[in-house]
Scaffold this active site. Structure first.
Site, mmCIF file in Angstrom:
data_model
loop_
_atom_site.group_PDB
_atom_site.id
_atom_site.type_symbol
_atom_site.label_atom_id
_atom_site.label_comp_id
_atom_site.label_asym_id
_atom_site.label_seq_id
_atom_site.Cartn_x
_atom_site.Cartn_y
_atom_site.Cartn_z
ATOM 1 C CD GLU A 1 -1.387 -1.551 -3.460
ATOM 2 O OE1 GLU A 1 -1.511 -1.154 -2.070
ATOM 3 O OE2 GLU A 1 -2.119 -2.093 -4.880
ATOM 4 C CD GLU B 1 0.437 -5.742 -2.127
ATOM 5 O OE1 GLU B 1 1.912 -5.830 -3.167
ATOM 6 O OE2 GLU B 1 0.418 -4.448 -1.821
ATOM 7 N N GLY C 1 0.991 -0.798 0.227
ATOM 8 C CA GLY C 1 0.148 -0.228 0.441
ATOM 9 C C GLY C 1 0.914 1.351 -0.015
#
Ligand code: CAA
Length: 262
Positions: free
Chosen positions: A116, A136, A113
């Site tokens: 991201e 992930e 994240g």
């Protein structure tokens, strides 16, 4: 104007906002509260026309953001997993769609994240200690805050798939080589450099900058013909603004323009 947040520090200096994600004990991992607060801070900043650029960074020496919070995710079911992904994606879209540019100052680990989040920003500046990756798949999941979509758009499908399928953590130099970051600076200079870029942007016409951002963001999702029509529309509408009158008068009068964003 800015409220206090539990997981963020938000400082506005002159016309630049600096958001620092502040959970250093968890390497600034993104839990529901951080995502909600990021979305709220984005709304507050978007409503304040005096702010001209945002810098987003992480607190502490080690991490920008080490990913979504694994403790929070551990026991989620399908519905909760979907809700968490949706919450993160909505918060990141708000950041991506702010009228003003957002610069990620990546001070350390930007994983999952965190990587991201940098990709939802307009410009990425990395410290020489920054590290990027989408680990992930090692947790039995996949990117859930836009990584499977923004990474291929930024670096191309081939390199993106290698990063997404291997979970390999890459250093700042490799991130620069593949176009994931705009530049690398010494860790001690990171915020100084980010502020210089923010100040340069802040000195330009706010409407010119925000219309350009809209043209790039929306145009890259359209076919070229429609994208060019969007540019025509936006370019034309700037001729109704004081910024355009001021910018061109200042040039012809050989003086600095004083833009008001009107
Ligand atoms: N969530 C929750 N806690 C985290 C975390 C995360 N993503 N990342 C680190 N932490 C915690 C650690 O558990 C540790 O806590 P304790 O002190 O209580 O043990 C603390 O932060 C410090 O971390 P480490 O001791 O692990 O530090 P390290 O230097 O040994 O390693 C690291 C650093 C390589 C970044 C390692 O912490 C790590 O691999 N973190 C997880 C990275 C990751 O897998 N991120 C993806 C998450 S999934 C995701 O993001 C899904 C999505 O797209 C929505």
């Amino acid at each position: 104007m800015m409220r206090e947040f539990n997981t963020l520090e938000v400082a506005v200096e002159e016309n630049i906002a600096v958001i620092t994600i502040n959970r250093p004990k968890f390497l600034n991992a993104l839990n529901t509260e951080v995502l909600r607060e990021l979305a709220e801070a984005a709304d507050i900043i978007d409503a304040d026309s005096s702010i001209r650029a945002v810098i987003l960074t992480g607190s502490g020496e080690k991490a920008f953001v080490a990913g979504a919070d694994i403790v929070e995710m551990q026991n989620k079911n399908v519905l909760e997993g979907r809700e968490f992904s949706s919450l993160g994606n909505k918060a990141f879209s708000k950041i991506e769609n702010l009228k003003i540019p957002v610069i990620a100052a990546v001070n350390g680990f930007a994983l999952g994240g965190g990587c991201e989040l940098t990709m939802a920003c307009d410009i990425r500046i990395a410290s020489n200690k920054a590290k990027f990756g989408q680990p992930e798949i090692g947790l039995g999941i996949m990117p859930g805050f836009g990584g499977s979509q923004r990474l291929p758009r930024l670096v191309g499908k081939g390199i993106a798939k290698e990063i997404l399928f291997t979970g390999e953590i890459i250093n700042a130099e490799r991130a620069y080589e593949i176009g994931l970051v705009n530049r690398i600076v010494d860790a001690t200079e990171l915020l100084v450099e980010a502020k210089k870029i923010a100040q340069t942007i802040a000195s330009k016409s706010p409407l010119g900058v925000s219309f350009t951002k809209k043209a790039v963001n929306e145009g890259t999702n359209l076919d070229l013909e429609r994208a060019v029509s969007l540019e025509v529309e936006l370019f034309g509408s700037l001729f109704s603004t004081k910024d355009q009158k001021e910018g061109m008068s200042a040039f012809l009068e050989k003086r600095q323009a004083a833009f008001k964003g009107e």
